[in-house]
Design a protein around this motif. Structure first.
Motif, short mmCIF file in Angstrom:
data_model
loop_
_atom_site.label_atom_id
_atom_site.label_comp_id
_atom_site.label_asym_id
_atom_site.label_seq_id
_atom_site.Cartn_x
_atom_site.Cartn_y
_atom_site.Cartn_z
N GLN A 178 0.82 -1.21 0.00
CA GLN A 178 0.00 0.00 0.00
C GLN A 178 0.85 1.26 0.00
O GLN A 178 0.51 2.25 -0.63
CB GLN A 178 -0.89 -0.02 1.24
CG GLN A 178 -2.32 -0.30 0.89
CD GLN A 178 -3.22 0.24 1.97
OE1 GLN A 178 -2.93 0.09 3.15
NE2 GLN A 178 -4.32 0.86 1.57
N GLN A 179 1.99 1.19 0.72
CA GLN A 179 2.86 2.38 0.85
C GLN A 179 3.62 2.67 -0.43
O GLN A 179 4.30 3.68 -0.53
CB GLN A 179 3.92 2.20 1.95
CG GLN A 179 3.49 1.62 3.25
CD GLN A 179 3.66 0.12 3.26
OE1 GLN A 179 3.08 -0.57 2.44
NE2 GLN A 179 4.43 -0.40 4.20
N ALA A 180 3.61 1.75 -1.39
CA ALA A 180 4.41 1.97 -2.61
C ALA A 180 3.61 1.44 -3.80
O ALA A 180 3.80 0.32 -4.25
CB ALA A 180 5.74 1.23 -2.48
N GLN A 181 2.69 2.28 -4.29
CA GLN A 181 1.82 1.86 -5.39
C GLN A 181 2.63 1.75 -6.68
O GLN A 181 3.43 2.64 -6.99
CB GLN A 181 0.71 2.89 -5.60
CG GLN A 181 -0.17 3.12 -4.39
CD GLN A 181 -1.12 1.95 -4.12
OE1 GLN A 181 -1.48 1.20 -5.02
NE2 GLN A 181 -1.50 1.77 -2.86
N ILE B 89 7.96 3.33 5.01
CA ILE B 89 6.84 4.20 5.41
C ILE B 89 6.09 4.68 4.17
O ILE B 89 4.87 4.60 4.10
CB ILE B 89 7.35 5.38 6.26
CG1 ILE B 89 7.94 4.83 7.56
CG2 ILE B 89 6.22 6.38 6.56
CD1 ILE B 89 8.69 5.82 8.39
N SER B 90 6.84 5.16 3.18
CA SER B 90 6.16 5.60 1.96
C SER B 90 7.12 5.62 0.78
O SER B 90 8.34 5.67 0.96
CB SER B 90 5.57 7.00 2.15
OG SER B 90 6.63 7.93 2.34
N GLU C 6 6.99 7.61 -3.06
CA GLU C 6 6.20 8.46 -3.96
C GLU C 6 7.04 8.89 -5.13
O GLU C 6 8.24 9.15 -4.98
CB GLU C 6 5.74 9.72 -3.24
CG GLU C 6 4.53 9.51 -2.38
CD GLU C 6 4.23 10.74 -1.55
OE1 GLU C 6 4.45 11.88 -2.05
OE2 GLU C 6 3.80 10.55 -0.41
N TYR D 217 11.83 5.51 4.98
CA TYR D 217 11.75 4.29 5.79
C TYR D 217 12.35 4.56 7.16
O TYR D 217 13.01 5.58 7.39
CB TYR D 217 12.46 3.12 5.08
CG TYR D 217 13.97 3.17 5.09
CD1 TYR D 217 14.68 3.91 4.14
CD2 TYR D 217 14.70 2.47 6.04
CE1 TYR D 217 16.06 3.95 4.14
CE2 TYR D 217 16.09 2.51 6.05
CZ TYR D 217 16.77 3.25 5.09
OH TYR D 217 18.13 3.29 5.10
N GLU E 229 13.30 8.70 10.81
CA GLU E 229 12.96 8.43 9.41
C GLU E 229 14.15 8.71 8.51
O GLU E 229 14.84 9.72 8.68
CB GLU E 229 11.78 9.30 9.00
CG GLU E 229 10.49 8.84 9.65
CD GLU E 229 9.28 9.64 9.19
OE1 GLU E 229 9.45 10.59 8.40
OE2 GLU E 229 8.18 9.31 9.64
#
Ligand code: FAD
Ligand code: NAD
Length: 489
Positions: free
Chosen positions: A165-168, A256-257, A259, A269, A280
Motif C-alpha cells: 500500500q505504501q508503494a503503489q 513508510i512511503s 512516492e 523508511y 525516518e
C-alpha cells in the motif's frame, strides 16, 4: 463425434506454467484426453504459454543474470587472467532483445510440445462453475467463450506479486518484478524493497551493470530460512565494499512511503533496529522495485459453494497427493502450500497426472532444492543446523572451503564452501548447503545422494574426477568424520 462430445475431457488443466503444462503433457502421454487453458498475454500483447516462470520469472531473470555476469567478469575479473578489456560497453537493449528471444523460443516450444503430445489448448480465463464444469471467458471483455466438462480438473493458476500500500506500482518508476525485467536503461540508483530471492537476483543484475543498488529489508535476519553460516557468508560477499557491483543491503528497514516526484522515487523508511535510533530516513531512487513475496492466484476461480477449501492466505488446501477437498479436483504449484519454485510445481504436475491415470507417484517434499542465483550462487537441500537443533536431531558437520579446491583456484572462483550435515547416529546425509560458483549445478548431486539415502561414508568412498568443483563434496564428506585431506580437520 458431435460438438457436445468434443467438449468432454478426461482432464482440464487451468494454467500453463511449469506446474500446469507439465501436468497436461504427462496426462496426454498417459492416454488421457487433455485440455489446458491459459490467459497469459505477454508485454507484446501475444498469448504466451509457460506462466510466470518462462515469461517473467526464472528464465528471463537467468538470461539477464548470465549477461550481466559476463559484463562483470570482463570488467572486474579479466585483468587477473592477464586479459584487458578496456572499452567495454553495455547495450541494454541488445541484452533485453537476447533475453526476449530466449523467452520466445521456450514459450513457443511449449506449444510444439502440446501439439506433439496431443494436448488441446484454449486461450481465455477459466472459472470452475461446478465440480466438473469450466466456463471460459475472454480475458479482457469477460465475455463467455465456451464451457467444457472434465472428469478431472487440475488447478495450476500460480501466483502474483504481493503489492504494498505504501508503494503503489507506477508504470515508469515503481515496478513489480515483471517490469523490473524490462528496464532498458541502467538506472543510476535503484531501490529494491525485499531482500528475498527476487530482490537479490534483480539487484545483482543491475548492480553488475552499474546501478547503485540499495535493498531495504524489513526483517532483522538476512535470509532467515538459510543455514546461518552460509547466509552470513553470502551477505558479506554481496555487500563487499571492494566490489564495484556491491549491494547495499539494509536490514530492519520499515517502509513508510514511496512516492514518485519529478520522475524520481522518494522513499521514506525507518530503521527499526533498537541500536539505530535515526528516525525516518529518506532516499531518492531512479527506480524502485517491489519484491516482497508472491500470493496465490485463487480468487474468483471457483465459488465457495463448490467446497474447494482455501487457507487464510488463499492457498488452495490440498493433501500430499495434491487433491483438494473435492474429489477429482487437484491443485499444484504456487497456488498450494510449499516453496514457490518451478521444479516443485512440475513434480506435483507429474505426480497428479500419474494419480489420475491410476498409477503410484509421489513428491519427496523433504528434498526440494533451493537456489539463489547471485554470484557466488547459494544452493541448499534438506535440513540446516538450526532445523536439526529445533528437531532435536544429533548431527555432525563436514565443510570444505573452495579456497582449498584446485579447480576453484584455477577458475579464480575460490569463494565459498560446501557444508554437509549428517545424522550422527546413522551417518546419513540430511542436509547440504553450498555457496560457490555453479552451486545451482552442484546441488543436483546432493539431492541425488540424499534420494539414495547416502551416508557420508558412501560419498567418501565415491571417486570424483579431478580437478572439479564437485570434489568439494568428497572432501566435505571426509571432513564429517575428521578425514579431509586438503584442509586441517
Ligand atoms: P505460474 O508460472 O504462475 O503459471 C500460472 C499460469 O496460470 C499462468 O500462465 C496464468 O496465466 C494462468 N492462469 C492463472 N489464472 C488463470 C485462469 N483463471 N484462467 C486461465 N489461466 C489462468 N522458481 C524457480 O524454481 N527457479 C527460479 O530461478 C525462479 N526465478 C524466479 C524469478 C522471478 C522474477 C519470479 C517472479 C519467480 C521465479 N521463480 C523461480 C518462481 C517460479 O516462477 C514459480 O514458482 C513458478 O512459475 C510457479 O509455477 P506455476 O505453474 O505454479 O504458476
Ligand atoms: P521472498 O519471500 O523470497 O522474499 C521477500 C522478502 O521481502 C522477504 O525477505 C521479506 O521479509 C521481505 N519483505 C516483505 N515485506 C516487506 C516490506 N514491507 N518491506 C521490506 N521488506 C519486506 O519473495 P520474492 O523475493 O518476492 O520471491 C517470490 C517467490 O518467487 C519466492 O517464493 C521465491 O521462492 C520465488 N523465486 C525463486 C527464485 C529462485 O528459485 N532462484 C528466484 C526468484 C523468485
Amino acid at each position: 463425434m458431435t460438438k457436445k462430445q468434443e467438449k468432454q475431457w478426461d482432464v482440464a488443466v487451468i494454467g500453463a506454467g511449469p506446474a500446469g503444462y507439465v501436468a497436461a503433457i504427462r496426462c496426454a502421454q498417459l492416454g488421457l484426453k487433455t485440455v489446458c487453458i491459459d490467459e497469459w498475454i505477454n508485454h507484446a500483447g501475444e498469448f504466451s504459454l509457460g506462466g510466470t516462470c518462462l515469461n517473467v520469472g526464472c528464465i528471463p531473470s537467468k538470461a539477464l543474470l548470465e549477461s550481466s555476469r559476463l559484463y562483470q567478469q570482463a570488467k572486474e575479473e579479466f585483468a587477473v587472467h592477464g586479459i584487458s578489456a578496456t572499452s567495454l560497453k553495455v547495450d541494454v537493449k541488445q541484452m533485453q532483445a537476447r533475453k526476449q528471444k530466449v523467452v520466445q523460443d521456450l514459450t513457443q516450444g511449449i506449444q510444439t510440445l502440446f501439439k506433439a503430445n496431443g494436448v488441446s489448448l484454449i486461450s481465455g480465463r477459466a472459472k470452475i462453475t461446478s465440480i466438473n464444469k469450466i466456463e471460459i471467458s475472454d480475458r479482457s471483455t469477460r465475455k463467455k467463450i465456451e464451457e467444457l466438462h472434465a472428469r478431472n480438473i487440475i488447478i495450476a493458476t500460480g501466483s502474483s506479486p504481493v503489492r504494498l500500500q505504501q508503494a503503489q506500482i507506477s508504470d515508469d518508476c515503481i515496478l513489480d518484478s515483471a517490469a523490473a525485467l524490462e528496464i532498458d536503461k541502467v538506472p543510476k540508483r535503484l531501490g529494491i524493497i525485499g531482500a528475498g530471492a527476487i530482490g537479490l537476483e534483480l539487484g545483482s543484475v543491475w548492480s553488475r551493470l552499474g546501478s547503485e543498488v540499495v535493498i531495504l529489508e524489513a526483517m532483522q535476519d538476512f535470509l532467515p530460512m538459510v543455514d546461518k553460516k552460509l547466509a552470513n557468508l553470502m551477505k558479506r560477499s554481496l555487500v563487499n565494499k571492494n566490489s564495484a557491483s556491491r549491494l547495499d543491503i539494509r536490514l530492519n528497514a520499515r517502509l513508510i512511503s514511496a512516492e514518485v516526484k519529478n520522475k524520481k522515487v522518494q522513499v521514506i523508511y525507518e530503521d527499526t533496529a533498537s541500536s539505530n535510533k535515526r528516525g525516518e530516513i529518506k532516499e531518492r531512487f531512479d527506480k524502485l522495485v517491489i519484491a516482497v513475496g508472491r500470493k496465490p492466484n485463487s480468487d474468483r476461480l471457483f465459488g465457495e459453494e463448490l467446497g474447494i477449501e482455501r487457507d487464510e492466505r488463499s492457498f488452495v488446501l490440498v493433501n500430499k497427493k495434491c487433491q483438494t477437498s473435492v474429489p477429482h479436483i487437484y491443485a499444484i504449484g504456487d497456488v498450494v502450500r510449499g516453496p514457490m519454485l518451478a521444479h516443485k510445481g512440475s513434480e506435483e504436475g507429474l505426480m497428479v497426472a500419474e494419480h489420475i491415470a491410476g498409477n503410484f507417484a509421489e513428491v519427496n517434499y523433504d528434498l526440494i532444492p533451493s537456489v539463489i542465483y547471485t554470484h557466488p550462487e547459494l544452493a541448499w537441500v534438506g535440513k540446516n543446523e538450526a532445523e536439526c537443533k529445533a528437531a532435536g536431531i544429533e548431527y555432525k558437520v563436514g565443510s570444505f572451503p573452495f579456497i582449498a579446491s584446485g579447480r576453484a583456484r584455477a577458475m579464480n572462483e575460490s569463494e565459498g564452501l560446501v557444508k554437509i550435515i549428517t545424522d550422527a547416529g546413522s551417518d546419513r546425509v540430511i542436509g547440504v548447503h553450498i555457496f560457490s560458483a555453479q552451486a545451482s549445478e552442484l546441488i543436483a548431486q546432493a539431492v541425488l545422494m540424499m534420494e539414495m539415502q547416502a551416508t557420508a561414508e558412501d560419498i567418501a568412498l565415491t571417486v570424483f574426477a579431478h580437478p572439479t568443483l564437485a570434489e568439494a563434496f568428497h572432501e566435505a564428506a571426509l571432513a564429517v568424520n575428521g578425514r579431509a585431506i586438503h584442509i586441517k580437520n
